[in-house]
Design an enzyme around this catalytic site. Sequence first.
Site, short mmCIF file in Angstrom:
data_model
loop_
_atom_site.label_atom_id
_atom_site.label_comp_id
_atom_site.label_asym_id
_atom_site.label_seq_id
_atom_site.Cartn_x
_atom_site.Cartn_y
_atom_site.Cartn_z
N GLU A 29 0.85 -1.19 0.00
CA GLU A 29 0.00 0.00 0.00
C GLU A 29 0.88 1.25 0.00
O GLU A 29 1.78 1.36 0.84
CB GLU A 29 -0.90 -0.02 1.24
N ALA A 59 -5.72 -4.01 1.52
CA ALA A 59 -6.18 -5.29 2.06
C ALA A 59 -4.98 -6.21 2.24
O ALA A 59 -4.42 -6.70 1.27
CB ALA A 59 -7.20 -5.92 1.12
N GLU A 60 -4.61 -6.44 3.48
CA GLU A 60 -3.36 -7.17 3.74
C GLU A 60 -3.48 -8.65 3.44
O GLU A 60 -2.53 -9.28 2.96
CB GLU A 60 -2.91 -6.95 5.19
N GLN A 82 2.23 -2.16 5.79
CA GLN A 82 2.59 -0.78 6.11
C GLN A 82 3.05 -0.58 7.56
O GLN A 82 4.00 0.13 7.83
CB GLN A 82 1.39 0.12 5.81
N PHE A 83 2.34 -1.22 8.48
CA PHE A 83 2.73 -1.18 9.89
C PHE A 83 2.49 -2.55 10.50
O PHE A 83 1.60 -3.29 10.08
CB PHE A 83 1.91 -0.12 10.66
N PHE A 86 -0.89 -4.01 11.19
CA PHE A 86 -1.69 -4.39 10.03
C PHE A 86 -1.25 -5.73 9.46
O PHE A 86 -1.78 -6.19 8.45
CB PHE A 86 -1.61 -3.31 8.94
N SER A 87 -0.26 -6.32 10.11
CA SER A 87 0.12 -7.67 9.66
C SER A 87 -0.90 -8.70 10.12
O SER A 87 -0.99 -9.78 9.55
CB SER A 87 1.51 -8.04 10.20
N HIS A 129 0.53 0.75 15.66
CA HIS A 129 1.68 1.18 14.87
C HIS A 129 2.99 0.96 15.62
O HIS A 129 4.01 1.51 15.25
CB HIS A 129 1.55 2.66 14.51
#
Lengths: 336, 407
Positions: A29, A59-60, A82-83, A86-87, A129
């Site tokens: 992203e 969308a991860e 991204q962070f 979000f994994s 984050h």
Amino acid sequence: MTATTMAAALGSGLRRALEDDPRVVLLGEDIGRLGGVFRVTDGLQRDFGADRVMDTPLAESGILGVAVGLAYRGFRPVCEIQFDGFSYPAVDELVTQVSRLHYRTGGAIRMPITVRIPYGGGIGAVEHHSESPEAYFAHTPGLRVVTCGGPQDAHTMLRQAIACDDPVVFLEPKRRYWLKDEVDEELDGALPLDRARVVVEGSDVTLAAYGPLVVTARDAAIAARDEGVSIEVVDLRSLAPLDLDTLERSVRRTHRLVVAHEAQRSGGLGAEIAAGVTERCFDVLQAPVARVTGFDAPYPPAKVEEHFLPDLDRVLDAVDRVVGRPHALAGWSAAS
Amino acid sequence: MLRSDVSSDRALARPEGREGRAASPPARAATSPRGTSPHGAAPPPAPTTDELLQLLTPDGVRRAEPTLDPWVADVDDERLLDLYEDMVVARRFDIEAVALQRQGELGLWPPLLGQEAAQIGSARALRPDDFAFTSYRENGVAYCRGASPTDLVRVWRGTALSGWDPRSIGMATPQVMIGAQTLHATGYALGCRIDGVDSAAVAYFGDGATSKGDVHEAMVFAASFRAPVVFFCQNNQWAISEPVGLQTRRPIADRAFGYGIPSLRVDGNDVLAVTAATRIALDRARRGDGPTFVEAVTYRRGPHTTSDDPTRYVDPEVQASWEQRDPLTRVERLLGASGALTEDRAGAIKANAERFAHEMREGCLALPVPAPTSVFDHVLVEPSAALARQRSEYAAYLAMFDDGEPR
């Protein structure tokens, strides 16, 4: 050589990987025109095109699932999450697919996928984050989990990870993105991806750290030297598999071990390392292995994160504990 | 017709190429959602035939259907006989596998009874260089792709986690995690596009899978990247015991509209209609027009798996109504009337199916149990020292016993 930041060293690593292998593609992203929220991929889409440096929908799970399909097709995808927080939506694909397709297919299908994840705290961020999710991934067979402590390893290890035929979770200590050092882009003779490295030699206690705390551990070694304590710092680099051979060699010299990580303590890497080293070195250990970690609480608000993150003083206090000097927990049960 | 993209022309327009039309919902949008209970749990009524694109009625009458007809113009009696034979084989080996499970030779089996036309019609539309990403029920697809009789039972016998090398037959290891394969198909298709080839990927999934986030994400990615992927949904009305009405309030094909993906809703028990719809979708993929969604409306006439007990939730009348819409019977009626399906031919087809089932049984019973230390194989491409150590330790442990097995 000129000094470059860790972020720039990662970027040059990605650039070299894209140049070296036409099957390498990047997905994530905001990695295209923006160059990533940390600018790690700055300029790559411009130079390699939108088919090789792809901005994806937000969308991860999709990013990882699409990477699986690309790997089926013979590509070598590098995904950016991204962070750290979000994994988690990508954990399903990572655990149920990426990690075990090679196993599932009896070796027929390889998943040479690299998953870059900026991780850890210390940047004053909002929730989700500042996570340190490495134990989740290290617990998953079939994934390699590595992390870098400085710009040189950032560059070298990232290229090694992308060239690796196994899936690699590549954890980038985001608060060290601006750390500067000289970077040699020569790969020949580089330490293999799955090996730990002694970064400071010492004789009284082994201090094992990784990622963001390698800098802290080096600082602790300097500070302790002033007090007459010789710390050997081992940068673990590979969290799965763990290089226990290197740790064992060190502990057999120092007879003491402190493990430091930002992640929560229970079920964390420190526990696995303590158990592994104790199994191998019980005969020479002169103190219980000490852990300096985040607490068993969710990551706290930014204004109090300094209390959650192991810092120089907490690391030194643990060193004092294993070498028998006065320390904060004197009189407390070791089991607490 | 293509929903959201009405055209019977082979050069089908792109969905976003007709903004005016795409802005208005398909005609079926006016129909009321199925089911009236707040939870939507009531089994949905069987769709009436005229709601679906169809070429072959349950009575064996070949109907004209302008959208589909041009795509099966080459399917003469002889080719239809081939499709029929494939369906007979699939039904026969499926019965054999159920028997093997009942006899304790397989741990589990997911029957495909009733879905033969959906699987054979779609799979036979694929080229060898296409790639199928399926769920675990698509054994008819696997058969078409070239899986051997023994390959089909390996996983269910418990001797392997994959029945075959996916690249050897252009079909991924069937997916157990519901819907995950739609993302893999999309990624593979994206790779085809990047490689500049006109191969396509096909994702097979069911009505239940359409509730999964991965299926949503797959359609988003596929639409955004114009990936040459076919989303082939077998709506067999059931996700174990949950009726399709619990997954969706509207026809599943309508969902594609929101992604800008054209869709077709066909009679999934009509092998001709399924073939035509899949060919339309594949043609769009090969032309660079991106993904297409096909909903094949069919019915799972058996249990979810051999562990399931559908008598607890299936209405016998609904079941009977679907038996009247059998995918094989209608072809028999058509080809019987035309004289193409002679007694001799029928006998040969049956013998072929028996041979396949026999080979499946023999192959199943002969499958070797893997060596104990095989549990350590292929975790990583290059084994880690830690795992090598666990392997050595366990091998040493086993070696303490005379026969190599702990007592």
